[in-house]
Design an enzyme around this catalytic site. Structure first.
Site, mmCIF file in Angstrom:
data_model
loop_
_atom_site.group_PDB
_atom_site.id
_atom_site.type_symbol
_atom_site.label_atom_id
_atom_site.label_comp_id
_atom_site.label_asym_id
_atom_site.label_seq_id
_atom_site.Cartn_x
_atom_site.Cartn_y
_atom_site.Cartn_z
ATOM 1 N N LYS A 42 0.829 -1.204 0.000
ATOM 2 C CA LYS A 42 0.000 0.000 0.000
ATOM 3 C C LYS A 42 0.869 1.262 0.000
ATOM 4 O O LYS A 42 0.571 2.230 -0.705
ATOM 5 C CB LYS A 42 -0.935 -0.016 1.207
ATOM 6 C CG LYS A 42 -1.969 -1.132 1.142
ATOM 7 C CD LYS A 42 -2.656 -1.368 2.484
ATOM 8 C CE LYS A 42 -3.581 -2.570 2.405
ATOM 9 N NZ LYS A 42 -4.187 -2.929 3.701
ATOM 10 N N GLN A 86 -5.143 -1.555 9.929
ATOM 11 C CA GLN A 86 -4.734 -2.851 9.370
ATOM 12 C C GLN A 86 -5.200 -3.981 10.290
ATOM 13 O O GLN A 86 -4.882 -3.997 11.480
ATOM 14 C CB GLN A 86 -3.215 -2.891 9.201
ATOM 15 C CG GLN A 86 -2.701 -4.140 8.528
ATOM 16 C CD GLN A 86 -3.112 -4.226 7.067
ATOM 17 O OE1 GLN A 86 -3.106 -3.226 6.350
ATOM 18 N NE2 GLN A 86 -3.470 -5.425 6.636
ATOM 19 N N LEU A 87 -5.981 -4.885 9.738
ATOM 20 C CA LEU A 87 -6.476 -6.017 10.504
ATOM 21 C C LEU A 87 -5.714 -7.283 10.090
ATOM 22 O O LEU A 87 -5.264 -7.382 8.945
ATOM 23 C CB LEU A 87 -7.978 -6.188 10.255
ATOM 24 C CG LEU A 87 -8.857 -4.990 10.650
ATOM 25 C CD1 LEU A 87 -10.311 -5.260 10.291
ATOM 26 C CD2 LEU A 87 -8.718 -4.658 12.129
ATOM 27 N N ASP A 111 -11.564 2.244 3.981
ATOM 28 C CA ASP A 111 -11.773 0.794 3.941
ATOM 29 C C ASP A 111 -13.254 0.452 3.924
ATOM 30 O O ASP A 111 -13.630 -0.696 3.653
ATOM 31 C CB ASP A 111 -11.113 0.131 5.158
ATOM 32 C CG ASP A 111 -9.882 -0.692 4.766
ATOM 33 O OD1 ASP A 111 -9.674 -0.878 3.554
ATOM 34 O OD2 ASP A 111 -9.147 -1.127 5.659
ATOM 35 N N SER A 160 -18.862 -12.361 4.641
ATOM 36 C CA SER A 160 -18.062 -11.567 5.585
ATOM 37 C C SER A 160 -18.386 -10.084 5.438
ATOM 38 O O SER A 160 -18.851 -9.635 4.387
ATOM 39 C CB SER A 160 -16.571 -11.796 5.342
ATOM 40 O OG SER A 160 -16.169 -11.137 4.153
ATOM 41 N N LYS A 372 -20.272 53.518 15.026
ATOM 42 C CA LYS A 372 -19.373 52.819 14.092
ATOM 43 C C LYS A 372 -19.455 51.311 14.280
ATOM 44 O O LYS A 372 -19.517 50.554 13.311
ATOM 45 C CB LYS A 372 -17.928 53.289 14.289
ATOM 46 C CG LYS A 372 -17.639 54.711 13.875
ATOM 47 C CD LYS A 372 -16.150 54.983 13.777
ATOM 48 C CE LYS A 372 -15.376 54.608 15.018
ATOM 49 N NZ LYS A 372 -15.776 55.358 16.220
#
Length: 921
Positions: A42, A86-87, A111, A160, A372
């Protein structure tokens, strides 16, 4: 193809937005070899495409709390557009993977694993979510075949959360008829045989046989399995979930394993990251605001200011920040209604064009003021809430002295206010308290240094100033600067001669030349002259001193003119507090206090974000006096606002007192240091003030107005227009178009207002208009806003009144003659001495900041209209070297106001039940 396309898209982004790169963060827990391999793939792909990828690696001892803390940091980082965990999570501690994946911000969840993105996908919101990368890659492969998905029968094997379930949803919403098979499916071969499109993600080696496949089917194999193979060095080979050799004979298209879905998964991760970056740029595109305005409910008669303020429900300040394009990490919230803005936003937007710069000023006012601030707020509400222009107001923070004294607050008035007004008028975020602390640290350092020099020998002073620590002596950075100033080019404390030690340790301050006073942000007339040092511990070293009000401190002026932390620190170092007995200037740097001042002011330098009643953004920052200082809000607030509004937007800032004071200093001092160039001057005028200039009775705060001010009197108005004409002339002298805003009161007649408008146009104003914003909010300033828009397109030839290289006296004379209408100036002896002193000390090239009454163009507050032929007396001249100007004193004035018989605080109270503020500001 995908990578080439993404590479081109990233290149186009960086060309359009210099300095920008899509950012991908990969969070890993532990050190699994397979995870390391995938992450390296990656990172390599990201590098080739031009994505800035960051690999964050936590040890396998990381807890769930550690991971969540890291995720929160990455969620808040605007440089991270795509973010994956990251798994599997390789930790010795129990970690809930579902909780971790759902902690990733949905807008960064490239993801597509969070419940929010999964839910949107299942609902068919494909354009508003991230799709998991493997199913997304599979769909891209199917599209590449040219076969239409719509109407086809698709079978997905596996359910899944990462592949099977989202693949089913994706095919379904692309109009396929989808069947999901799994381990409990009893007729798997039969279902596979019906599939026009088959996606397999079961995780079982070669479970799908070639003979099951329908002839001509598209087969996508997501499986990665290892089977024994004695011919391989490793003793195994990688296969998919489909028996490839037999399946390829029947399929029209089939993905190989390895080399099929895997590279597409990585490519889709990159694509999702680039898409996220594009969404980010679209959302935070500089100058592109999506802002929610508040609808006013106008009442007649107009309620009190605090009633109106407290009837408004402000937007959460975080929402205001997001609306104007500020990133979460650029904003520090102080509760729900105020925030500080980081200076880093200037660096981020450095390549963006500035918006239009408008300064609001006024004619010479009555003691009541002519509105003002109210006009500034009304104008931005009209430009923003009614004309839908990007617009910022930049105003000064009020001092608590006038707030609790005679003037009251300064948040505007009626339906044109900065809200909540009680927050605005009181402590805000503590900037003025920081200035008080910093100023008084300098004052304490002056007297302490004189005391120590009077009571110690050179060597004793040296031993204490450069102490031996563990047997080693070392000069601090600020002491090195003092040595260099003295011409001593040594860095070893042991190498100084006795003469050099004497020069180093003794500032030798002449008490009679001390110009630095203690300050307090309260009106207290009994501190105008005091005696300090009366305690026996001070050994008789007493002197006469005084307190000034905090906003008159040079530190406030430095804050308002600095363009960053480094510039502020340098200006602090240059501040001259006294002269030595040899006539040399003694600075804050000589006292060794510069770094400490910068530390005390490190938060105060950040502009404060608030909002108006109608929900337009406001920067409230700095509040220097408009007589002995330049009377304008900060350069930094203006610069940030000009970047945020974009090239077609507007920044409206206010200059204190009348145009002869605040506007002149805005041009000659603030614009000179900031480098900014104004596009329009808005000159506020009232019938009341013009009647006063026309010879009307005195106007006194707290006393009912005489009938001349409540009944029509065209003669007084016409005569008083001499002041209006002169102030228009003053503004045009700088080459900037002038729009006159006639701030209408209920006692004004149509004929009186029309007469003012006529005179203004005849005097050279670009336009002149009646304004009713006090009673109507932005709607009442709509015509003014439209005139300002037109004027901002007119030619502007901005120029300074004088060259700073001119002698001090010539610069003073130019201001007196050109701006005030004086025949000449007269320098009294003390002023003449200061001219010679400051010229000798090298300060003669600083701009001039005239300190005179705001109630007349002349030095005499009783001279109204536009007096001429007078000689302007210059009583004294003082130097604000750090701020960067000399300020001549015209007549007498106090830098510590007193309280009136009935101060404003009589009307201010706290409701114990609600904790709210009652009363008037």
């Amino acid at each position: 193809q995908v990578r080439d396309r993404l590479k081109q898209q990233v290149l186009e982004m960086t060309e359009k937005f210099p300095g920008f790169r899509p950012g991908l963060a990969i969070l890993q827990v532990g050190n699994r070899d397979d995870s390391n391999l995938y992450i390296n793939m990656k990172l390599k792909a990201a590098s080739e495409i031009g994505i800035s990828a960051n690999h964050i690696k936590l040890p396998n001892t990381a807890t769930e709390a550690d991971v969540l803390k890291c995720i929160a940091s990455l969620n808040a980082d605007p440089a991270v557009h795509g973010f994956i965990v990251q798994l599997p999570l390789d930790s010795d501690k129990p970690i809930n993977t579902e909780k971790i994946t759902n902690a990733v911000a949905p807008e960064k969840d490239v993801d597509g694993l969070s419940s929010i993105n999964a839910g949107k996908l299942s609902r068919g919101d494909l354009g508003d979510c991230f799709i998991p990368c493997t199913p997304k890659g599979c769909m891209e492969l199917i599209r590449q075949t040219g076969v239409q998905v719509a109407g086809k029968r698709a079978v997905v094997i596996g359910r899944s959360k990462i592949v099977g379930a989202p693949m089913h949803d994706l095919l379904l919403w692309n109009n396929a008829t989808v069947t999901t098979c799994h381990s409990k499916t009893s007729t798997l071969a039969e279902e596979v045989g019906k599939a026009d499109i088959l996606v397999v993600a079961a995780g079982k080696a070669e479970m799908v046989k070639g003979e099951w496949i329908k002839p001509g089917a598209i087969v996508i194999d997501c499986g990665i399995n290892h089977v024994p193979d004695s011919t391989k060095a490793s003793g195994k080979r990688v296969v998919g979930d489909v028996a490839y050799s037999s399946a390829k004979e029947k399929a029209s298209y089939i993905t190989p394993v390895p080399g099929g879905v895997g590279p597409m998964t990585v490519a889709m991760l990159m694509q999702s990251t680039v898409e996220s970056a594009q969404r980010f740029l679209e959302k935070f595109q500089p100058g592109k605001w999506t802002i929610q305005y508040n609808q006013l409910t106008l009442k007649m008669p107009v309620p009190s200011d605090i009633e109106i303020s407290q009837s408004c429900v402000p937007k959460p300040i975080g929402q205001v920040a997001e609306e104007v394009g500020l990133f979460p990490d650029e904003v520090e919230l102080y509760g729900q209604t105020k925030a500080k803005v980081q200076l880093s936003v200037l660096k981020r937007l450095q390549n963006q064009p500035d918006g239009k710069y408008v300064v609001v000023t006024g004619i010479t006012p009555t003691p009541l003021g002519e509105g003002k601030s109210t006009t500034t707020v009304g104008l931005v509400q009209a430009l923003g809430a009614h004309l839908h222009q990007n617009v910022f107001a930049c105003v000064r923070q009020p001092s608590q002295g006038p707030t609790f004294g005679i003037k009251g607050g300064a948040a505007g008035g009626g339906y044109c206010q900065v809200v909540p007004m009680e927050e605005f008028n009181l402590h805000l975020t503590g900037d003025i308290h920081a200035i008080t602390a910093a100023n008084n640290l300098v004052a304490a350092a002056i007297d302490a240094r004189m005391f120590h020099e009077l009571t110690q020998s050179d060597q004793a002073l040296y031993n204490r100033l450069v102490p031996s620590v563990n047997g080693v002596r070392k000069f601090s950075d600020i002491q090195i600067r003092r040595l260099q100033k003295l011409g001593i080019n040594k860095t070893d404390p042991m190498a100084l001669t006795k003469e050099e030690v004497n020069a180093f340790v003794r500032l030798d301050i002449d008490p009679g030349t001390i110009t630095w006073q203690r300050v307090l942000d309260t009106n207290d007339r009994f501190l105008r002259k005091i005696t300090i040092g009366q305690s026996p511990t001070e050994k008789g070293f007493t002197r006469t001193a005084q307190f000034d009000i905090t906003v008159s401190s040079e530190i406030m002026a430095v804050l308002a003119l600095a363009d960053g932390l480094d510039d502020m620190k340098k200006r602090f170092g240059r501040m001259v507090v006294a002269s030595s007995k040899k006539g040399q200037p003694v600075t804050a740097d000589d006292l060794g206090v510069t770094g400490a001042l910068a530390v005390l002011m490190k938060d105060a330098i950040k502009p404060n974000l608030m909002q108006t009643l109608e929900g337009t953004p406001v920067f409230v920052h700095a509040g220097p006096f408009a007589n002995i200082a330049h009377g304008n809000s900060s350069v930094l607030a203006d610069k940030i606002a000009l970047k945020l509004v974009g090239k077609d937007g507007f920044v409206v800032t206010e200059a204190g007192f009348g145009a002869d004071i605040g506007m002149e200093k805005f041009f000659n001092i603030k614009c000179r240091y900031s480098g900014l160039r104004p596009h329009v001057v808005v000159l506020v005028a009232t019938v009341r003030a013009l009647k006063m200039h026309g010879g009307g009775p005195a106007v006194t705060a707290g006393v009912p107005l005489p009938k001349e001010y409540t009944e029509e009197n065209l003669q007084l108005v016409a005569k008083g227009c001499s002041n209006l004409n002169k102030q228009i002339q003053n503004a045009r002298m700088f080459g900037v178009p002038v729009v006159v805003a006639v701030n209408a009161f209920k006692t004004d007649t149509k004929a009186e207002v029309a007469l003012v408008v006529q005179h203004a146009k005849e005097a050279g104003a670009f336009d002149a208009l009646e304004c009713t914003h006090w009673a109507e909010g932005g709607k009442g300033a709509l015509a003014l806003a439209q005139a300002v828009q037109r004027a901002s397109q007119a030619p502007s030839n901005f120029r300074f009144l004088y060259n700073v290289e001119l002698p001090v006296v010539d610069k003073i004379r130019l201001i007196a003659q050109q701006v005030y209408g004086a025949r000449d100036i007269e320098l009294l002896p003390e002023a003449q001495e200061k001219v010679a002193l400051y010229t000798k000390q090298g300060f003669g090239n600083l701009p001039i900041c005239m300190a005179k009454t705001h109630l007349s163009l002349s030095h005499d507050p009783e001279q109204k209209g536009a007096p001429t032929g007078f000689v302007l007396p210059i009583r004294d001249i003082r130097a604000s070297v750090g701020a960067g100007f000399l300020y001549p004193l015209v007549g007498t004035m106090s830098t510590m106001p007193g309280l009136p018989t009935r101060p404003c605080f009589y009307d201010i109270d706290l409701d114990p039940a609600s904790g709210g503020v009652n009363g008037l500001f």
